[in-house]
Design an enzyme around this catalytic site. Structure first.
Site, mmCIF file in Angstrom:
data_model
loop_
_atom_site.group_PDB
_atom_site.id
_atom_site.type_symbol
_atom_site.label_atom_id
_atom_site.label_comp_id
_atom_site.label_asym_id
_atom_site.label_seq_id
_atom_site.Cartn_x
_atom_site.Cartn_y
_atom_site.Cartn_z
ATOM 1 N N CYS A 14 0.873 -1.186 0.000
ATOM 2 C CA CYS A 14 0.000 0.000 0.000
ATOM 3 C C CYS A 14 0.905 1.229 0.000
ATOM 4 O O CYS A 14 2.094 1.119 -0.331
ATOM 5 C CB CYS A 14 -0.974 -0.019 1.177
ATOM 6 S SG CYS A 14 -0.189 0.045 2.808
ATOM 7 N N ASN A 17 2.328 1.550 4.349
ATOM 8 C CA ASN A 17 2.643 0.286 5.049
ATOM 9 C C ASN A 17 2.345 0.387 6.550
ATOM 10 O O ASN A 17 3.031 -0.199 7.366
ATOM 11 C CB ASN A 17 4.100 -0.153 4.805
ATOM 12 C CG ASN A 17 4.414 -1.593 5.232
ATOM 13 O OD1 ASN A 17 5.543 -1.893 5.622
ATOM 14 N ND2 ASN A 17 3.464 -2.483 5.170
ATOM 15 N N CYS A 19 -1.388 0.779 7.376
ATOM 16 C CA CYS A 19 -2.816 0.421 7.517
ATOM 17 C C CYS A 19 -3.186 -0.806 6.684
ATOM 18 O O CYS A 19 -3.371 -1.902 7.212
ATOM 19 C CB CYS A 19 -3.716 1.598 7.128
ATOM 20 S SG CYS A 19 -3.581 3.020 8.239
ATOM 21 N N ARG A 20 -3.298 -0.630 5.361
ATOM 22 C CA ARG A 20 -3.879 -1.693 4.536
ATOM 23 C C ARG A 20 -2.955 -2.893 4.347
ATOM 24 O O ARG A 20 -3.371 -4.035 4.543
ATOM 25 C CB ARG A 20 -4.293 -1.116 3.171
ATOM 26 C CG ARG A 20 -5.447 -0.133 3.271
ATOM 27 C CD ARG A 20 -5.610 0.680 2.016
ATOM 28 N NE ARG A 20 -4.476 1.577 1.804
ATOM 29 C CZ ARG A 20 -4.287 2.327 0.734
ATOM 30 N NH1 ARG A 20 -5.168 2.272 -0.260
ATOM 31 N NH2 ARG A 20 -3.252 3.128 0.638
ATOM 32 N N SER A 21 -1.691 -2.642 3.938
ATOM 33 C CA SER A 21 -0.832 -3.812 3.669
ATOM 34 C C SER A 21 -0.419 -4.573 4.942
ATOM 35 O O SER A 21 -0.306 -5.802 4.890
ATOM 36 C CB SER A 21 0.373 -3.442 2.789
ATOM 37 O OG SER A 21 1.210 -2.499 3.397
ATOM 38 N N ASP A 129 -8.187 4.005 1.212
ATOM 39 C CA ASP A 129 -7.202 4.387 2.230
ATOM 40 C C ASP A 129 -7.954 4.862 3.482
ATOM 41 O O ASP A 129 -8.695 5.843 3.416
ATOM 42 C CB ASP A 129 -6.357 5.523 1.631
ATOM 43 C CG ASP A 129 -5.262 5.982 2.567
ATOM 44 O OD1 ASP A 129 -5.285 5.608 3.761
ATOM 45 O OD2 ASP A 129 -4.389 6.729 2.100
HETATM 46 P P1 4NP Z 1 -1.778 2.846 4.132
HETATM 47 O O1 4NP Z 1 -2.426 4.198 4.703
HETATM 48 O O2 4NP Z 1 -1.247 3.189 2.749
HETATM 49 O O3 4NP Z 1 -2.937 1.915 4.085
HETATM 50 O O4 4NP Z 1 -0.702 2.455 5.100
HETATM 51 C C1 4NP Z 1 -1.746 5.423 4.772
HETATM 52 C C2 4NP Z 1 -0.995 5.709 5.869
HETATM 53 C C3 4NP Z 1 -0.342 6.924 5.961
HETATM 54 C C4 4NP Z 1 -0.464 7.855 4.958
HETATM 55 C C5 4NP Z 1 -1.211 7.554 3.846
HETATM 56 C C6 4NP Z 1 -1.868 6.339 3.754
HETATM 57 N N1 4NP Z 1 0.187 9.101 5.072
HETATM 58 O O5 4NP Z 1 -0.028 9.957 4.180
HETATM 59 O O6 4NP Z 1 0.915 9.348 6.028
#
Ligand code: 4NP
Length: 158
Positions: A14, A17, A19-21, A129
């Protein structure tokens, strides 16, 4: 035995790294353990961006996952070009992740797919997201990943 000497390897990707992955990794590892496949399937996750390198998964994501019995243990790391040559299967959470993967390595040896390729029925193409949204976003991430993981194991077992 190093990880890549296992029969098959899968990397969830994702943006951050956190939340989703990590949820993909945690749910898949849970299923692999439950089915006695730990010597056959290696599971990991990474982010296309490096903002959160070294961090545990987002606290909200960990809490929602734990309520369903999934303990998210990952530490964030950034995706590398080498990953796209060493893993058998790379799973992007959304279209932006997929574009970033293709940009990093236009001819990966890994099979690159989106999580929703493993879903049947009325699901969104992108795993949304959840980072800036509400609680429901974290539940939706878990719903999509829980539905896809058994299909991913089937794919790897072929
Ligand atoms: P992820 O979510 O891609 O599912 O880990 C996010 C976590 C942090 C951010 C964006 C998406 N960020 O912009 O900090």
């Amino acid at each position: 035995m190093t990880n890549h000497e296992k029969a098959k390897s899968v990397l969830f990707v994702c943006l951050g790294n956190i939340c989703r992955s990590p949820t993909g990794e945690g749910v898949m590892q849970h299923l692999v353990n439950e089915r006695g496949l730990t010597s056959q399937i290696m599971v990991d996750s990474a982010g296309t961006a490096g903002y959160h390198v070294g961090e545990r998964a987002d606290r909200r994501m960990r809490e929602h996952a734990l309520r369903r019995g999934f303990d998210l243990k990952s530490r964030a790391r950034q995706l590398t070009r080498t990953d796209l040559e060493q893993f058998d299967l790379i799973i992007a959470m959304d279209g932006e992740n997929l574009r970033d993967i293709n940009r990093l390595h236009p001819q990966p040896t890994a099979t690159v797919k989106m999580l929703s390729d493993f879903l049947e029925g009325e699901w969104p193409v992108d795993v949304p997201d959840p980072y800036y949204g509400g609680e429901q976003g974290f539940e939706e991430v878990l719903d999509m990943i829980e539905a896809a993981c058994p299909k991913i194991i089937e794919f790897l077992s072929r």
